[in-house]
Each structure stands twice: as structure tokens, then as C-alpha cells.
Design a protein around this motif. Sequence first.
Motif, PDB file in Angstrom:
ATOM      1  N   LEU B   3       0.852  -1.189   0.000  1.00  0.00           N
ATOM      2  CA  LEU B   3       0.000   0.000   0.000  1.00  0.00           C
ATOM      3  C   LEU B   3       0.886   1.236   0.000  1.00  0.00           C
ATOM      4  N   THR B   4       0.508   2.214  -0.808  1.00  0.00           N
ATOM      5  CA  THR B   4       1.228   3.483  -0.760  1.00  0.00           C
ATOM      6  C   THR B   4       0.222   4.598  -0.603  1.00  0.00           C
ATOM      7  N   ALA B   5       0.625   5.663   0.057  1.00  0.00           N
ATOM      8  CA  ALA B   5      -0.249   6.833   0.184  1.00  0.00           C
ATOM      9  C   ALA B   5       0.629   8.035   0.483  1.00  0.00           C
ATOM     10  N   THR B   6       0.089   9.192   0.208  1.00  0.00           N
ATOM     11  CA  THR B   6       0.843  10.406   0.465  1.00  0.00           C
ATOM     12  C   THR B   6      -0.095  11.548   0.820  1.00  0.00           C
ATOM     13  N   THR B   7       0.414  12.466   1.637  1.00  0.00           N
ATOM     14  CA  THR B   7      -0.372  13.654   1.969  1.00  0.00           C
ATOM     15  C   THR B   7       0.599  14.802   2.217  1.00  0.00           C
ATOM     16  N   THR B   8       0.058  16.012   2.260  1.00  0.00           N
ATOM     17  CA  THR B   8       0.875  17.181   2.574  1.00  0.00           C
ATOM     18  C   THR B   8       0.366  17.804   3.859  1.00  0.00           C
ATOM     19  N   ILE B   9       1.277  18.041   4.783  1.00  0.00           N
ATOM     20  CA  ILE B   9       0.910  18.560   6.096  1.00  0.00           C
ATOM     21  C   ILE B   9       1.586  19.908   6.306  1.00  0.00           C
ATOM     22  N   ARG B  10       0.800  20.876   6.724  1.00  0.00           N
ATOM     23  CA  ARG B  10       1.337  22.234   6.882  1.00  0.00           C
ATOM     24  C   ARG B  10       2.101  22.393   8.188  1.00  0.00           C
ATOM     25  N   SER B  97       5.411  23.371   4.328  1.00  0.00           N
ATOM     26  CA  SER B  97       4.735  22.088   4.544  1.00  0.00           C
ATOM     27  C   SER B  97       5.659  20.908   4.295  1.00  0.00           C
ATOM     28  N   THR B  98       5.163  19.723   4.685  1.00  0.00           N
ATOM     29  CA  THR B  98       5.903  18.474   4.511  1.00  0.00           C
ATOM     30  C   THR B  98       5.071  17.503   3.693  1.00  0.00           C
ATOM     31  N   GLU B  99       5.681  16.931   2.678  1.00  0.00           N
ATOM     32  CA  GLU B  99       5.025  15.824   1.966  1.00  0.00           C
ATOM     33  C   GLU B  99       5.382  14.540   2.695  1.00  0.00           C
ATOM     34  N   VAL B 100       4.341  13.771   3.062  1.00  0.00           N
ATOM     35  CA  VAL B 100       4.568  12.499   3.745  1.00  0.00           C
ATOM     36  C   VAL B 100       4.262  11.380   2.751  1.00  0.00           C
ATOM     37  N   HIS B 101       5.250  10.543   2.480  1.00  0.00           N
ATOM     38  CA  HIS B 101       5.063   9.412   1.556  1.00  0.00           C
ATOM     39  C   HIS B 101       5.227   8.123   2.356  1.00  0.00           C
TER      40      HIS B 101
END
Lengths: 391, 180
Positions: B3-10, B97-101
Motif C-alpha cells: 500500500l502506498t499513500a501520500t499527503t501534505t501537512i502544513r 509544509s511536509t510531503e509524507v510518503h
Amino acid sequence: MKANTWAGRNKVEVRDVPDPKILNDRDAIVRITSTAICGSDLHLVDGYVPTMQDGDILGHEFMGEVIEVGRGVDPGRLRVGDRVVVPFPISCGACGACSAELYSCCENSNPNAGIAEKMFGHPVAGIFGYSHLTGGFAGGQAQYARVPFADVGPLKIESDLTDEQVLFLSDILPTGYMGAEMCDIQSSDVVAVWGAGPVGQFAMDSARVLGAAKVIAIDKEPYRLRMAERAGHTPVNFEEVDVRSRLLELTGGRGPDKCIDAVGLEATHGSAHIAAYDRVKQAVRSETERPHALRQAILSCRSGGVVSVIGVYGGLLDKFPAGAWMNRSLTLRTGQCHVQRYMKPLLERIERGEIDPTRIITHTLALDEAERGFELFKNKQDDCEKVVLKP
Amino acid sequence: MELTATTTIRKPPPEVYAFWRDLENLPTFMAHLEEVRTTGDRTSHWVADAPFGKNVEWDAEIIDERPTEKIRWQSTGDADVPNTGAVWFVPAPDGVSTEVHVVLVYEIPGGAIGKAVAKYFGEEPHQQLDDDLRRLKQVLETGEVVRSDGAPWGKRARGEFPQRPAQPLSDAELEKGADA
Ligand SMILES: NC(=O)c1ccc[n+]([C@@H]2O[C@H](COP(=O)([O-])OP(=O)(O)OC[C@H]3O[C@@H](n4cnc5c(N)ncnc54)[C@H](O)[C@@H]3O)[C@@H](O)[C@H]2O)c1
Ligand SMILES: [Zn+2]
Ligand SMILES: [Zn+2]
């Protein structure tokens, strides 16, 4: 408490439900003093927005008194006893969208973001009383409501303005204003507004406040057009005249510089065969919208003009006039209103007497009479323009 | 299953990294975890939530990490559901922000546990991890997992429809909580 709920397609019912409680630390509970019925509620009740459930409390335009706050609410922002107007989008104030003042696209306030993402490609903010797609939050046609992120959205009213003067800061006044603001109005502009419902009326008033040379109101309800005319706008009845020719006449053949769609997905059409086409497609769900006003706005707008869409669309539409849009350099702008962006400046305009939101109120009913309120508003009975409910 | 997912957190990468590196924080947003207990500098004990398979527990060890940038871990010993995971924290172009992968890999066994795990992930396994990251974002940006009347149980709310109606919970419902 008592609350007005969705009871299946075309049916609302005032029921006894539990009182709201704090669920998140930054929640507040508001005792509602005034609430209203919106054109968007009609789309929900008519069953055009998916993910409504029996028992869902409706209503997203409300104000009242704060009676309880969660322990995470900054006391510098909100305290028990404050009188507040609550904006309809629920917004966290901290995400990328909120930081860009795109409050109705808040990335954190919708616990059903996964459902919304499937429908729209990316999720949208939570909204009070507005289906489970936008979070499944109980609405404000009730005696009390729970307000999440209460230290972000609610606007404190510290002057002695009446509820009626400030209630519409929750939705339709900022919505109408955003519709006009998206038009980048110049002093030479003729602005045409489709829909003389409450949202359309405020879009017209806002276009005038922002300096438009002329504002045109398009609808079929004579009493709504008269209301627009009394406010200084030029009425056009689409059941009596051909809209495009009349608009050309009123603009020396140029077409309106800026066009605002304040009708949305349940538009009616003067021409029976086109109306029938969209009705059939809508009934079999191969098209979810009846976009007559939007099509007409695109075809009528002068080349290089702006078409600003504040009428609500939920899904898919057919026969979008892409050729007119592309070849004539039109700009299409839209959005659920970023209410928080406009509340303070519009409150100041109300205080200065530049906008009178009370001019559209035709009915004030008890919350118990919500069902009758929906009938009057939906069926345009008794010259109904806007219903305010008193819990 | 990968499973892969990603989001951006401020929030800046060091803050997001630090939150994740304290593995005991994972159950606040990862729906399938009941508890993670740190047992050493790089070792931990993980307990799954019931729908993921009753009594599924395992030990894990961080096998590679670069502070503020990445963490990689794997289950150790004879775990019921052998798994590995990795997360990268990448500065986003906006400068704040940070991209979380994230990548998670599960070796789904046969038998009852395998069935439970497969059922847990359902037809759209990625949805679970997407929702986990949405909650991570909520916790870091707003302090909590957001609750609504239709989906009142935070990470225990499955993104399913129909839900309970959008009206306040009764005292009895509140008392029973998510397991009602
Ligand atoms: N973007 C937002 O944030 C936002 C906020 C509030 C409301 N809305 C939407 O704005 C729209 C209007 O809301 P309202 O409260 O004024 O509703 P309303 O139903 O009272 O008004 C709609 C008006 O459009 C008229 N109309 C129907 N077909 C038309 C056509 N083809 N041409 C011109 N007029 C036509 C109707 O006669 C009616 O007077 C709705 O779609 C509502 O959902 C959007
Ligand atoms: Zn509305
Ligand atoms: Zn936000």
C-alpha cells in the motif's frame, strides 16, 4: 430538542432529537435564536444531492448564543455568552486551503473526505446539515447546534444589530458577494444575474456596491423580479421574452460583461424540448444537473467576459457550451462560498448601511412550522422569497 | 500486499518526523492499530485492533532512519502478519509544509487471521491508508481527529455510507461508544 430533519425525498419533518454535546475539544454548543431555509436545502430535500439519510438535521444558516465551549477553544476568540453568526463551511483555519482563505475547501473538517474524494476528485470541507458527502454534520434548523472549530469560524456580533440584519452573513450574503467579486467588476460593466432568489438578490446588490454600471435580474417569478426592481435592478422575465435578445437590447448588442449563475442544478427552461431532454437525463441519472441558466449565461456573455457560478452543481451535466467558452475567451469562476473571508467586511457594510440584508425576508415562522416554510419557499407561494425560522 | 499513500501537512519536516518517530503516536491516526509500545531505542511492540484480526501482535524494529527525512521498519520474529513499512518526509515546494510518503507491505497469511486482514482492507485497500494519513494531517494541523454526528468515532469511523443520521448522539450511544 426540536430539529427539522430530512425524511426522504421531498419531505421534511420536525422531530425530537437528543441535544448536541461536545465531541471535539474545539467545539462549542450554540443556542440558536434565528435560522433560515436556503435554496441549497431545496436541492437536498428534492434528492439531487446524494448521501442524505432519514433523520439528518437540515440547515446551514444560523446564529445564536454560545452556551458551552470545549476545553480547546481559545477564550480570546470565543466565550460562553457570546452572540455569534456561524458560517456554513466548517473550517479548521490551519490547513493549506484555510491558509489560502479557501475555507469551503478545508482539508481537515470533513470526516467523510474519502466519500467526497470519490465524487469530486478531491475532498471538500464539512458543511452543517448538508449530506454525508460534506461530513454528516447535524444542521442548524434546530434549537441547538454543535459547532466544530468554534474558535475559527463564528463571527461575534457585539453591536445591537438585530438577528435579521446579521443572520445572512452565515451564507447567502457572502455567497452573493463572492459571486460579484469573482466578476472583477469595472465601472463600465453591465452585470446580468440569473436567479432572483435570495442569493441572486444579494449578488445584484453586491454588484452595485462594487460599482457596476447596470445590474440585470433574470427570473420567471414576477414578484421576485419586482423585488429586484425595487432595489434598483433591471428585470428580465425569461418566460415572457427571449433572454438573449433582451440582453443584447439592454447592452447595445455587446452582451453583459459579467454573468452570474445564481440558479444552480434545478433550473427551469423557457423552451420545453430542451427542458424535457435534461429532465429525462436527470431522471435516469445519466445527467445530474439541469444547467439551463449556466448554458444561457455562457452563450450570452460578451467575448472576454466572466461567468461566475454560485448556483450549486453536484455531479455531471450535458451539453456544456465548451465552444462558446473557449472560442470567445470567457473566464469561468466558481466555488462554494469561502464565507469566513467575507463576514467581517460585510458586517461593516451592514453597519454603514450600504447593504440591507433584511429586504429579502418575506416570512418569519416558528421552527415547528419548518415544513410549511419549505412548501412556501419551494413552490413560490405567498410571494415567498426568504423564510427565517425562530426555534 | 503493498500500500502506498501520500499527503501534505502544513508543518515543517522535523515536527512531522518527530511525531511519527514516537511510534506510540501511530494508533492515534492508524485505524488498524490498538497500541504501539516502545521497548527499546529501535524496537517496539505493536497490537492490532480487533477488526484487523483478534490478538494479532508483533514486534518491530527500525532498520533504517535519517532524522527529519525517513524511517524504515519491519516486523521481527515469527509475526502473524509479517510486515514492513517506510515513511519519507519531504519539504513541500511552499517552504512550510511536509510531503509524507508512506509504503506499507503486508504478507497476508492463510487461515482466520489472513481472512480478517483481507476483510479489513476490503475491496479498496488503499482507502484505509489514505484515511490514516488524513487523520495524521488532522492531528498535526488541528490537534485532534475531527468527529461529526454521522461519523462520530474518529479513527473508528469507517468511511462507509450509510452512517448514523446527522443528528446528535443520545447519552446511551455516547456511553457505548464506537463498539455499540
Ligand atoms: N455557492 C454557494 O456557496 C452557495 C451558497 C448558497 C446557495 N447557493 C446556491 O445558489 C442557488 C440559489 O439559491 P437561492 O437560495 O437564491 O435559491 P432559490 O431557489 O430561491 O432561487 C433560484 C431562483 O432561480 C430561478 N430560476 C430557475 N430557473 C431559472 C433560469 N433558467 N433562469 C433564471 N432564473 C431561474 C427560480 O425561479 C428562483 O427564483 C442555489 O443553487 C443554491 O444552492 C450556493
Ligand atoms: Zn445555503
Ligand atoms: Zn482547513
